[in-house]
Design an enzyme around this catalytic site. Structure first.
Site, mmCIF file in Angstrom:
data_model
loop_
_atom_site.group_PDB
_atom_site.id
_atom_site.type_symbol
_atom_site.label_atom_id
_atom_site.label_comp_id
_atom_site.label_asym_id
_atom_site.label_seq_id
_atom_site.Cartn_x
_atom_site.Cartn_y
_atom_site.Cartn_z
ATOM 1 N N ASP A 415 0.868 -1.172 0.000
ATOM 2 C CA ASP A 415 0.000 0.000 0.000
ATOM 3 C C ASP A 415 0.910 1.228 0.000
ATOM 4 O O ASP A 415 1.923 1.249 0.700
ATOM 5 C CB ASP A 415 -0.885 -0.005 1.244
ATOM 6 C CG ASP A 415 -1.743 1.231 1.337
ATOM 7 O OD1 ASP A 415 -2.594 1.420 0.469
ATOM 8 O OD2 ASP A 415 -1.532 2.022 2.282
ATOM 9 N N THR A 417 0.444 4.865 0.601
ATOM 10 C CA THR A 417 0.444 5.945 1.585
ATOM 11 C C THR A 417 0.740 5.425 2.984
ATOM 12 O O THR A 417 0.061 4.529 3.486
ATOM 13 C CB THR A 417 -0.913 6.668 1.578
ATOM 14 O OG1 THR A 417 -1.197 7.098 0.250
ATOM 15 C CG2 THR A 417 -0.878 7.875 2.506
#
Length: 745
Positions: A415, A417
Site C-alpha cells: 500500500d 500511503t
C-alpha cells in the site's frame, strides 16, 4: 480549513486514513498482565511445542522450589529436574563403574574388595534406574495411552530391556550384566534432556522478557490529588496514574500532564526515546525518561499492547508449521523403523549366535540410536529462536505457515500511503525568481502558514524547520477559501496559495517558475506560490514524501528475486511518479479499499505467491486474501486480526528482514531434519551390527553417547540462526541508516 489550498493535487477519496487499532485480541476477562497465573498458562501452553514435554505433568509435583520466581515455570522446572537427577544419578553411577569387571578389564585397574562388594553394582544400578530412569517411563505412559509411541517409549524400552536383563543375570547365570551400560545410558539421557530443556527455556525467553516489563505496582492518583500504591492488576480504565522518572508505565494510556521521553525499545524495537506530551499515547511496560507524567489509563490486562504481543508470541511458538508436521511424520516413521530394526537384529543375532547378552546389547543399542531425540528438538528450537529474533526485530508472527511461506513469495504488494511514503505532504522542490533568496522565501511562506493546520502549511513549516531558517512574525492571518492564505509580515501583505490564488490576484507567472510548475505537474506534484505585495517570488512543489528506506527495500526485494507492486487509491499520475522513482514493477492506481483484495486475486490468478503489506485496518480484505498478509504500523497495531505477520514499526525495511529470516529459519529446519533423521538412518544399521564381521560394534553406552551428541549438534545448529544477517545493503548514493534492530541482541 480543508479548502484553504485548492490545488488539485490529484488526491483521491480512495486514499485511506490511518487508524490505530487498540482492541487487542481479547480472549477473556481482563486479568492484568502481571498476574502470575496468566503468564504461567501462556508458558504451559507453549510447552506443547516440543514432544519432549509430553507426559511431563505426571511428575510436575516434583518441581517444588525449583519453580519459584521463574516466569518460565514449566521449562525451568523441567530443566532443574533433569539437572538434579543427572548429577545425583552420575554420582550414584560411580560405584557401578568402579566395580564393573568389564571396565576393570578394559582399563586395566582394580578396586579393593570389601564385604558385600558383589552387591554394590546391582544395588546402585537399581537406585539409578528408579531415580533417573523412572521419569522416562512415566513420560511414556501418555504416549502409549494416546497410541502415539515416540521418543519416551523408545527410551523407556531401551532402559527397561537393559534393566530386566541385568537383574536376570544376577539370579541366573545367563551372561554378563549390563549394569554399567544401564547407568551410563540413564545418565546420558538425563544429560541430553537437561541440555534440551535448558536450550528450549533460553530460546523461549521472549515471553519471560515481555512479562518482566510490567511493573508489579502503580501510583494511582486519588480524587484529592494524593497518590497510593496499588497492584497493577487493581487498575481500572479511567484511573489516573503517576509515572515518575525512570519508572515503567503500568498500563496503556494517554498523557494528561507532563513532558518526557519514553524508551519504547522493548515494545517497538526503536532505540531512540520517543517524546511524549499531553495527548500522546503511552504503552504499558515502556520506561519513562527524566520527566514526570500523569497518564489516564485506557487499557488494562488483556487489552494492553504488551498482552497482545505476548499472545502473538505465544501463538507463534505454539503453532505447528509445515516443517514441524514433516518432522512429526519422520519421528513416526522412525519409530516403526526402530521396532522393525530391533526385531530383525534380535532374530538375526539369535540365529547367528544364541540369545544372550550380545543379542540384548545389539537390540538395546538399536533402540537407543533410533530414539528421535534430536528430531524432536530439531524444529521446536528453531521455531522458538525464530520467534524470539523476529520479536526483537519488531516482527510479530501470528501464523507459522505464513512465516515459512514468506521465503517463497513471488510478488509483494505495498500500500503506498504511509508505507512506501511518509503519509503526509512535504516540500520536494522550490524555485525562486532571479535575485530572490530561497531561504528568505521559505521563511516568508512559513510565517504566513504559521496559524494554518492544513497539511500543506505543516509541510512548509517542517521544511523551514529542517533548513533552520529564521521565521519572522506574521499578523492578521486570513484563510482565503479555495485560494490559500494571507498574512502581514513586516507590514507587507504576503499570500501563499495555488493557481486559483494567482487568478484571484491576477498575477502572471514568470517563465522560470512556469517551467518549474510544468515539471512538477508532470510528476503529479502540487505547486503553491508565494506572492508579496502583488509580486510572485517563489513556487514550492509538494508531494507525499517517499521514505528514504523505500528505495533500499525495493532494491533489496529485487535482489531476492521478488516482484514489487504498489496499490493506491491515488490518481494514476501520482502512482506512476512514485513507482518510477522507486523502480516498482507493477502499479495499481485509483483502487477503492473494497477492491484491493480483487487486485491481490489478480496476481494470484497468475500463479504467484503474493504478500500484501498494508496498515491492517482498511487493507483487511487484501491482507486476508494474500498468501502472506503483513500489517505494518505502530505499537498499538499489534493485534490486527487480518494479518499473518505484524511489523510493529512503520518501517518497510522489516519486510525484507521478514523474508531473510524466513529463508534462514527454513534452511535451519531442513538442516536439522537431515542431520537428525539422516544420522539415525546411518547409525541404526551400525548399531544392529552390520560391521560386526570386521570387529566394529556399538555398545548401548556408546550408542546413547552418540545419540545425545546428535541432539547437542542439532541444538547448536539451531542456535547459529541467531547469527543471520538481517541488515540491508546501502543503496548506491544513499547513506544507509543504522539498522538498530537487525541483530538479535
Amino acid at each position: 480549513m480543508d479548502d484553504e489550498h485548492n490545488t488539485d493535487d490529484g488526491r483521491s477519496s480512495g486514499e485511506h486514513d490511518h487508524h490505530r487499532d487498540t482492541t487487542g485480541t481479547d480472549t477473556g476477562e481482563p486479568t492484568g498482565t502481571a498476574e502470575p497465573g496468566v503468564e504461567q498458562s501462556m508458558l504451559e501452553g507453549h510447552a506443547e511445542a516440543t514432544d519432549t514435554n509430553r507426559g511431563a505433568g505426571d511428575f510436575q509435583h516434583e518441581h517444588g522450589d525449583d519453580d519459584h520466581g521463574d516466569h518460565g515455570g514449566m521449562h525451568a522446572g523441567h530443566e532443574q529436574l533433569f539437572r538434579r537427577r543427572f548429577f545425583v544419578s552420575t554420582l550414584l553411577s560411580i560405584p557401578v563403574l568402579l566395580y564393573s569387571e568389564t571396565l576393570q578389564g578394559w582399563l586395566g585397574f582394580s578396586v579393593p574388595a570389601v564385604p558385600g562388594s558383589e552387591w554394590i553394582t546391582p544395588v546402585f544400578a537399581v537406585i539409578v534406574f528408579a531415580y533417573g530412569g523412572v521419569p522416562f517411563l512415566k513420560m511414556a505412559v501418555p504416549e502409549l495411552r494416546d497410541h502415539t509411541p515416540g521418543m519416551m517409549t523408545l527410551i523407556s524400552m531401551a532402559i527397561t530391556v537393559a534393566f530386566v536383563y541385568s537383574l536376570a543375570t544376577v539370579a541366573v547365570d545367563v551372561g554378563d550384566p549390563f549394569f554399567w551400560e544401564l547407568v551410563t545410558l540413564v545418565d546420558i539421557m538425563l544429560l541430553g534432556h537437561w541440555i534440551e530443556m535448558r536450550s528450549v527455556r533460553r530460546a523461549s525467553s521472549a515471553l519471560d522478557e515481555l512479562a518482566r516489563l510490567m511493573p508489579d505496582t502503580a501510583e494511582r492518583i486519588t480524587e484529592d490529588g494524593e497518590t497510593e500504591d496499588v497492584p497493577v492488576s487493581d487498575l481500572s480504565e479511567g484511573d489516573l496514574v503517576l509515572v515518575r522518572p525512570g519508572a515503567s508505565v503500568p498500563a496503556d494510556g494517554v498523557v494528561e500532564e507532563g513532558d518526557s521521553d519514553v524508551n519504547e525499545a522493548m515494545i517497538t524495537g526503536e532505540s531512540k526515546p520517543v517524546s511524549k506530551a499531553p495527548g500522546d499515547e503511552v504503552i504499558g511496560g515502556t520506561v519513562n525518561g527524566d520527566g514526570s507524567l500523569r497518564v489516564r489509563v485506557d487499557a488494562i490486562g488483556e487489552d494492553t499492547t504488551l498482552a497482545g504481543i505476548m499472545r502473538l508470541v505465544e501463538d507463534a511458538q505454539r503453532s505447528t508449521s509445515k516443517t514441524q508436521m514433516l518432522a512429526d511424520r519422520a519421528a513416526g516413521w522412525l519409530f516403526y523403523a526402530a521396532l522393525t530394526a530391533a526385531a530383525v537384529t534380535a532374530v538375526a543375532w539369535t540365529v547367528a549366535t544364541t540369545f544372550g547378552a550380545d543379542v540384548v546389547a545389539r537390540t538395546v543399542t538399536v533402540l537407543v540410536i533410533a530414539c528421535p531425540h534430536a528430531l524432536g528438538l530439531a524444529i521446536p528450537l528453531v521455531v522458538a529462536i525464530n520467534t524470539s529474533m523476529a520479536a526483537r526485530n519488531g516482527i510479530l508472527v501470528r501464523d507459522r505457515i505464513a512465516m515459512e511461506d514468506a521465503r517463497n513469495l513471488d510478488s509483494i504488494v505495498f500500500d503506498k500511503t504511509g508505507t512506501l511514503t511518509e503519509g503526509e505532504h512535504g516540500v520536494v522542490g522550490q524555485a525562486t525568481v532571479e535575485g530572490v533568496d530561497a531561504d528568505e522565501t521559505l521563511a516568508l511562506a512559513a510565517a504566513v502558514e504559521g496559524d494554518s493546520e492544513h497539511m500543506i502549511a505543516r509541510a512548509i513549516r517542517e521544511a523551514a524547520n529542517e533548513r533552520g531558517v529564521d521565521v519572522p512574525a506574521a499578523e492578521d492571518f486570513e484563510a482565503l477559501k479555495g485560494r490559500g492564505v494571507r498574512a502581514s509580515v513586516d507590514g507587507r501583505e504576503v499570500y501563499v496559495g495555488g493557481p486559483n490564488l494567482l487568478d484571484h490576484l491576477e498575477s502572471d507567472v514568470p517563465a522560470e517558475l512556469q517551467s518549474f510548475a510544468d515539471d512538477a505537474g508532470e510528476n503529479a506534484q502540487t505547486v503553491v506560490y508565494l506572492v508579496r505585495e502583488g509580486e510572485l517570488l517563489a513556487a514550492f512543489a509538494m508531494a507525499d514524501v517517499i521514505r528514504q528506506e523505500s528505495h533500499r527495500v525495493v532494491d533489496a526485494l529485487h535482489d531476492l528475486g521478488i516482484e514489487v507492486a504498489m496499490l493506491t487509491g491515488d490518481s494514476r499520475d501520482v502512482a506512476n511518479a512514485v513507482a518510477d522513482e522507486l523502480g516498482i514493477d507493477t502499479v495499481f492506481a485509483e483502487v477503492l479499499p473494497e477492491d484491493k483484495d480483487v487486485t491481490v486475486q489478480e496476481l494470484q490468478d497468475q500463479g504467484k505467491l503474493v504478500g500484501m503489506v498494508g496498515d491492517g485496518v482498511n487493507d483487511a480484505p487484501a491482507l486476508t486474501r494474500a498468501d502472506v498478509g503483513i500489517a505494518i504500523g505502530s505499537g498499538t497495531d499489534v493485534a490486527v486480526q487480518s494479518a499473518d505477520v505484524i511489523l510493529v514499526q512503520n518501517n518497510p525495511m522489516d519486510v525484507v528482514r521478514l523474508v531473510k529470516l524466513s529463508t534462514a529459519s527454513y534452511r535451519k529446519m531442513q538442516e536439522n531434519i537431515v542431520w537428525a533423521a539422516g544420522y539415525n538412518v546411518f547409525a541404526i544399521p551400525l548399531a544392529a551390527g552390520v560391521l560386526a564381521p570386521i570387529g566394529i560394534l556399538l555398545s548401548p553406552a556408546v550408542g546413547a553417547l552418540l545419540m545425545s551428541l546428535s541432539t547437542v549438534i542439532v541444538a547448536i545448529n539451531a542456535q547459529l540462526l541467531r547469527r543471520v544477517d538481517l541488515t540491508l545493503p546501502a543503496r548506491s548514493g544513499v547513506p544507509s541508516p543504522t539498522d538498530r534492530r537487525a541483530a538479535d541482541g
